[in-house]
Enzyme design. Structure first.
Site, PDB file in Angstrom:
ATOM      1  N   ASN A  94       0.852  -1.182   0.000  1.00 55.67           N
ATOM      2  CA  ASN A  94       0.000   0.000   0.000  1.00 55.67           C
ATOM      3  C   ASN A  94       0.888   1.232   0.000  1.00 55.67           C
ATOM      4  OD1 ASN A  94      -2.396  -1.566   0.255  1.00 55.67           O
ATOM      5  ND2 ASN A  94      -1.977  -1.806   2.437  1.00 55.67           N
ATOM      6  N   GLU A 102      -0.815   2.603   6.202  1.00 55.26           N
ATOM      7  CA  GLU A 102      -0.867   3.025   7.605  1.00 55.26           C
ATOM      8  C   GLU A 102       0.518   3.368   8.141  1.00 55.26           C
ATOM      9  OE1 GLU A 102      -2.707   0.011  10.014  1.00 55.26           O
ATOM     10  OE2 GLU A 102      -4.437  -0.099   8.664  1.00 55.26           O
ATOM     11  N   HIS A 107       6.810  -1.482   3.066  1.00 59.68           N
ATOM     12  CA  HIS A 107       6.677  -2.884   3.463  1.00 59.68           C
ATOM     13  C   HIS A 107       5.874  -3.627   2.424  1.00 59.68           C
ATOM     14  CE1 HIS A 107       3.504  -0.471   5.374  1.00 59.68           C
ATOM     15  NE2 HIS A 107       2.700  -1.509   5.235  1.00 59.68           N
TER      16      HIS A 107
HETATM   17  P1  5GP Z   1      -0.296  -0.855   5.759  1.00 63.42           P
HETATM   18  O1  5GP Z   1      -1.738  -0.547   5.991  1.00 63.42           O
HETATM   19  O2  5GP Z   1       0.594   0.301   6.102  1.00 63.42           O
HETATM   20  O3  5GP Z   1      -0.029  -1.436   4.401  1.00 63.42           O
HETATM   21  O4  5GP Z   1       0.036  -2.050   6.745  1.00 63.42           O
HETATM   22  C1  5GP Z   1       0.551  -1.890   8.026  1.00 63.42           C
HETATM   23  C2  5GP Z   1       0.573  -3.257   8.676  1.00 63.42           C
HETATM   24  O5  5GP Z   1       1.419  -3.183   9.806  1.00 63.42           O
HETATM   25  C3  5GP Z   1      -0.806  -3.742   9.170  1.00 63.42           C
HETATM   26  O6  5GP Z   1      -1.102  -4.997   8.559  1.00 63.42           O
HETATM   27  C4  5GP Z   1      -0.615  -3.851  10.686  1.00 63.42           C
HETATM   28  O7  5GP Z   1      -1.297  -4.952  11.243  1.00 63.42           O
HETATM   29  C5  5GP Z   1       0.892  -3.994  10.823  1.00 63.42           C
HETATM   30  N1  5GP Z   1       1.432  -3.471  12.081  1.00 63.42           N
HETATM   31  C6  5GP Z   1       1.170  -2.246  12.647  1.00 63.42           C
HETATM   32  N2  5GP Z   1       1.858  -2.103  13.782  1.00 63.42           N
HETATM   33  C7  5GP Z   1       2.594  -3.234  13.933  1.00 63.42           C
HETATM   34  C8  5GP Z   1       3.527  -3.669  14.933  1.00 63.42           C
HETATM   35  O8  5GP Z   1       3.816  -2.986  15.912  1.00 63.42           O
HETATM   36  N3  5GP Z   1       4.083  -4.901  14.751  1.00 63.42           N
HETATM   37  C9  5GP Z   1       3.784  -5.693  13.673  1.00 63.42           C
HETATM   38  N4  5GP Z   1       4.399  -6.877  13.602  1.00 63.42           N
HETATM   39  N5  5GP Z   1       2.913  -5.308  12.719  1.00 63.42           N
HETATM   40  C10 5GP Z   1       2.321  -4.100  12.847  1.00 63.42           C
END
Ligand code: 5GP
Length: 122
Positions: A94, A102, A107
């Site tokens: 994303n 987020e 990632h």
């Molecule tokens: P995005 O929405 O940015 O593509 O995905 C962020 C991801 O990071 C989400 O799937 C969320 O569950 C994961 N995430 C957020 N905070 C943490 C954390 O402290 N540790 C881990 N292992 N994953 C996290």
């Protein structure tokens, strides 16, 4: 194009060892760990160690060593968690507001362990 990187984002803190993670693989330039809130039986996040905000930032600015290391690590993770070779997986990233990113550190989500359904809701 300039990218503003926030060094307080949660993945930067994981990389500094300030927050624990369940590591799957660590290489010179890359860390892979289990997502804290998995959306599928397999849900691993692969991140570069460098300060890149998003896929486009990484693709534009990372060194060849970082880019190769990252993608080789992804392949290794897929094998380690049993999705490839195997039943397959989905790799998602994303970016920005429209992508509903987020965490502002690049990632790649590697998702698998079940049939994942359509790519996006229409
Ligand atoms: P995005 O929405 O940015 O593509 O995905 C962020 C991801 O990071 C989400 O799937 C969320 O569950 C994961 N995430 C957020 N905070 C943490 C954390 O402290 N540790 C881990 N292992 N994953 C996290």
């Amino acid at each position: 194009m300039t990218y503003a990187y926030d060094p307080q984002n949660i993945f930067a803190r994981i990389l500094r060892g300030e927050i624990p993670n369940r590591t799957v693989l660590e290489t010179d330039h890359t860390l892979a760990f289990h997502d804290i809130n998995p959306a599928a039986p397999v849900h691993v996040l692969v991140i570069p160690k460098g300060a890149y905000v998003s896929f486009d930032h990484f693709a534009a600015k990372a060194s060849a060593d970082e880019i190769v290391d990252f993608h080789r690590a992804c392949a290794q993770v897929c094998e380690m968690v049993g999705v490839a070779p195997g039943d397959g997986f989905r790799a998602i990233t994303n970016s920005g507001k429209s992508g509903m990113q987020e965490v502002p550190h690049y990632h790649l989500h590697i998702l698998g362990g079940k049939v994942l359904g359509p790519l996006i809701a229409r």
